[in-house]
Scaffold this motif. Structure first.
Motif, PDB file in Angstrom:
ATOM      1  N   GLN A   1     -52.589 -11.468  51.292  1.00 25.18           N
ATOM      2  CA  GLN A   1     -51.326 -11.340  50.570  1.00 25.18           C
ATOM      3  C   GLN A   1     -50.171 -11.923  51.377  1.00 25.18           C
ATOM      4  O   GLN A   1     -49.130 -11.304  51.564  1.00 25.18           O
ATOM      5  N   VAL A   2     -50.384 -13.170  51.859  1.00 27.50           N
ATOM      6  CA  VAL A   2     -49.413 -13.868  52.697  1.00 27.50           C
ATOM      7  C   VAL A   2     -49.063 -15.208  52.054  1.00 27.50           C
ATOM      8  O   VAL A   2     -49.944 -15.929  51.580  1.00 27.50           O
ATOM      9  N   ALA A   3     -47.774 -15.524  52.042  1.00 26.33           N
ATOM     10  CA  ALA A   3     -47.294 -16.807  51.540  1.00 26.33           C
ATOM     11  C   ALA A   3     -46.751 -17.618  52.709  1.00 26.33           C
ATOM     12  O   ALA A   3     -45.976 -17.103  53.517  1.00 26.33           O
ATOM     13  N   ASN A   4     -47.157 -18.890  52.802  1.00 27.90           N
ATOM     14  CA  ASN A   4     -46.598 -19.811  53.781  1.00 27.90           C
ATOM     15  C   ASN A   4     -45.412 -20.473  53.093  1.00 27.90           C
ATOM     16  O   ASN A   4     -45.572 -21.120  52.054  1.00 27.90           O
ATOM     17  N   ILE A   5     -44.216 -20.284  53.658  1.00 35.18           N
ATOM     18  CA  ILE A   5     -42.985 -20.717  53.010  1.00 35.18           C
ATOM     19  C   ILE A   5     -42.170 -21.602  53.945  1.00 35.18           C
ATOM     20  O   ILE A   5     -41.958 -21.255  55.116  1.00 35.18           O
ATOM     21  N   LYS A   6     -41.736 -22.736  53.418  1.00 39.53           N
ATOM     22  CA  LYS A   6     -40.802 -23.617  54.125  1.00 39.53           C
ATOM     23  C   LYS A   6     -39.413 -23.165  53.684  1.00 39.53           C
ATOM     24  O   LYS A   6     -39.017 -23.389  52.538  1.00 39.53           O
ATOM     25  N   HIS A   7     -38.697 -22.475  54.587  1.00 43.49           N
ATOM     26  CA  HIS A   7     -37.430 -21.878  54.188  1.00 43.49           C
ATOM     27  C   HIS A   7     -36.235 -22.542  54.845  1.00 43.49           C
ATOM     28  O   HIS A   7     -36.343 -23.159  55.897  1.00 43.49           O
ATOM     29  N   GLU A   8     -35.105 -22.379  54.173  1.00 44.93           N
ATOM     30  CA  GLU A   8     -33.829 -22.834  54.717  1.00 44.93           C
ATOM     31  C   GLU A   8     -33.427 -21.879  55.840  1.00 44.93           C
ATOM     32  O   GLU A   8     -34.061 -20.844  56.051  1.00 44.93           O
ATOM     33  N   LYS A   9     -32.354 -22.218  56.532  1.00 45.80           N
ATOM     34  CA  LYS A   9     -31.829 -21.327  57.567  1.00 45.80           C
ATOM     35  C   LYS A   9     -31.570 -19.958  56.946  1.00 45.80           C
ATOM     36  O   LYS A   9     -31.035 -19.851  55.840  1.00 45.80           O
ATOM     37  N   ILE A  10     -31.962 -18.918  57.658  1.00 44.90           N
ATOM     38  CA  ILE A  10     -31.685 -17.547  57.239  1.00 44.90           C
ATOM     39  C   ILE A  10     -30.480 -17.095  58.057  1.00 44.90           C
ATOM     40  O   ILE A  10     -30.583 -16.932  59.284  1.00 44.90           O
ATOM     41  N   ALA A  11     -29.358 -16.948  57.381  1.00 44.82           N
ATOM     42  CA  ALA A  11     -28.084 -16.660  58.051  1.00 44.82           C
ATOM     43  C   ALA A  11     -28.187 -15.472  58.995  1.00 44.82           C
ATOM     44  O   ALA A  11     -28.800 -14.458  58.666  1.00 44.82           O
ATOM     45  N   ASP A  12     -27.608 -15.622  60.162  1.00 37.91           N
ATOM     46  CA  ASP A  12     -27.539 -14.575  61.185  1.00 37.91           C
ATOM     47  C   ASP A  12     -28.891 -14.171  61.749  1.00 37.91           C
ATOM     48  O   ASP A  12     -29.017 -13.102  62.355  1.00 37.91           O
ATOM     49  N   TRP A  13     -29.943 -15.012  61.527  1.00 36.41           N
ATOM     50  CA  TRP A  13     -31.246 -14.621  62.062  1.00 36.41           C
ATOM     51  C   TRP A  13     -32.042 -15.795  62.607  1.00 36.41           C
ATOM     52  O   TRP A  13     -32.345 -15.844  63.789  1.00 36.41           O
ATOM     53  N   MET A  14     -32.430 -16.783  61.760  1.00 37.84           N
ATOM     54  CA  MET A  14     -33.290 -17.862  62.260  1.00 37.84           C
ATOM     55  C   MET A  14     -32.990 -19.183  61.574  1.00 37.84           C
ATOM     56  O   MET A  14     -32.477 -19.208  60.458  1.00 37.84           O
ATOM     57  N   ASP A  15     -33.341 -20.265  62.283  1.00 36.06           N
ATOM     58  CA  ASP A  15     -33.183 -21.605  61.737  1.00 36.06           C
ATOM     59  C   ASP A  15     -34.231 -21.872  60.669  1.00 36.06           C
ATOM     60  O   ASP A  15     -35.203 -21.129  60.529  1.00 36.06           O
ATOM     61  N   ALA A  16     -34.050 -22.969  59.952  1.00 37.75           N
ATOM     62  CA  ALA A  16     -35.016 -23.385  58.938  1.00 37.75           C
ATOM     63  C   ALA A  16     -36.358 -23.695  59.606  1.00 37.75           C
ATOM     64  O   ALA A  16     -36.393 -24.251  60.707  1.00 37.75           O
ATOM     65  N   MET A  17     -37.444 -23.296  58.962  1.00 38.38           N
ATOM     66  CA  MET A  17     -38.786 -23.565  59.477  1.00 38.38           C
ATOM     67  C   MET A  17     -39.814 -23.227  58.406  1.00 38.38           C
ATOM     68  O   MET A  17     -39.455 -22.743  57.338  1.00 38.38           O
ATOM     69  N   THR A  18     -41.072 -23.468  58.714  1.00 39.48           N
ATOM     70  CA  THR A  18     -42.172 -23.088  57.839  1.00 39.48           C
ATOM     71  C   THR A  18     -42.965 -22.008  58.544  1.00 39.48           C
ATOM     72  O   THR A  18     -43.360 -22.171  59.693  1.00 39.48           O
ATOM     73  N   MET A  19     -43.167 -20.884  57.840  1.00 39.78           N
ATOM     74  CA  MET A  19     -43.884 -19.767  58.452  1.00 39.78           C
ATOM     75  C   MET A  19     -44.509 -18.882  57.383  1.00 39.78           C
ATOM     76  O   MET A  19     -44.214 -19.021  56.206  1.00 39.78           O
ATOM     77  N   ASP A  20     -45.378 -17.978  57.834  1.00 39.93           N
ATOM     78  CA  ASP A  20     -46.053 -17.044  56.946  1.00 39.93           C
ATOM     79  C   ASP A  20     -45.219 -15.790  56.753  1.00 39.93           C
ATOM     80  O   ASP A  20     -44.623 -15.282  57.706  1.00 39.93           O
ATOM     81  N   PHE A  21     -45.206 -15.309  55.508  1.00 47.15           N
ATOM     82  CA  PHE A  21     -44.530 -14.061  55.173  1.00 47.15           C
ATOM     83  C   PHE A  21     -45.476 -13.190  54.362  1.00 47.15           C
ATOM     84  O   PHE A  21     -46.036 -13.649  53.359  1.00 47.15           O
ATOM     85  N   PRO A  22     -45.660 -11.927  54.755  1.00 48.97           N
ATOM     86  CA  PRO A  22     -46.404 -11.006  53.898  1.00 48.97           C
ATOM     87  C   PRO A  22     -45.546 -10.725  52.659  1.00 48.97           C
ATOM     88  O   PRO A  22     -44.321 -10.620  52.774  1.00 48.97           O
ATOM     89  N   VAL A  23     -46.195 -10.636  51.498  1.00 49.47           N
ATOM     90  CA  VAL A  23     -45.464 -10.388  50.248  1.00 49.47           C
ATOM     91  C   VAL A  23     -46.003  -9.108  49.621  1.00 49.47           C
ATOM     92  O   VAL A  23     -47.188  -9.011  49.325  1.00 49.47           O
ATOM     93  N   LYS A  24     -45.113  -8.147  49.427  1.00 53.26           N
ATOM     94  CA  LYS A  24     -45.485  -6.880  48.809  1.00 53.26           C
ATOM     95  C   LYS A  24     -44.465  -6.578  47.727  1.00 53.26           C
ATOM     96  O   LYS A  24     -43.309  -6.954  47.863  1.00 53.26           O
ATOM     97  N   PRO A  25     -44.838  -5.910  46.702  1.00 52.62           N
ATOM     98  CA  PRO A  25     -46.166  -5.450  46.321  1.00 52.62           C
ATOM     99  C   PRO A  25     -47.017  -6.595  45.777  1.00 52.62           C
ATOM    100  O   PRO A  25     -46.521  -7.707  45.576  1.00 52.62           O
ATOM    101  N   LYS A  26     -48.285  -6.315  45.509  1.00 51.84           N
ATOM    102  CA  LYS A  26     -49.222  -7.334  45.036  1.00 51.84           C
ATOM    103  C   LYS A  26     -48.722  -8.003  43.757  1.00 51.84           C
ATOM    104  O   LYS A  26     -48.899  -9.205  43.564  1.00 51.84           O
TER     105      LYS A  26
END
Length: 67
Positions: free
Chosen positions: A19-44
């Protein structure tokens, strides 16, 4: 406690077994630069709505240590 961050990105791939999505995301303000990474997604039910190539917005929850 948790911190919440708004995120925009594109679904690159999905791992239904974990239940993990690999996402290429934009910069997340006040936390991290843009990158591609895995995110657990809940609920199913939310994970099941995702498809490869989808443009998404969402909220990332991050646990915060309490001193």
């Amino acid at each position: 406690p948790e911190k919440r961050y708004e995120m925009k990105g594109e679904v690159i791939s999905l791992d239904p077994a974990n239940q993990v999505a690999n996402i290429k995301h934009e910069k997340i303000a006040d936390w991290m630069d843009a990158m591609t990474m895995d995110f657990p997604v809940k609920p199913k039910a939310e994970f099941d709505k995702l498809g490869k190539g989808d443009q998404i917005t969402g909220t990332v929850l991050r646990a915060v240590k309490v001193p």
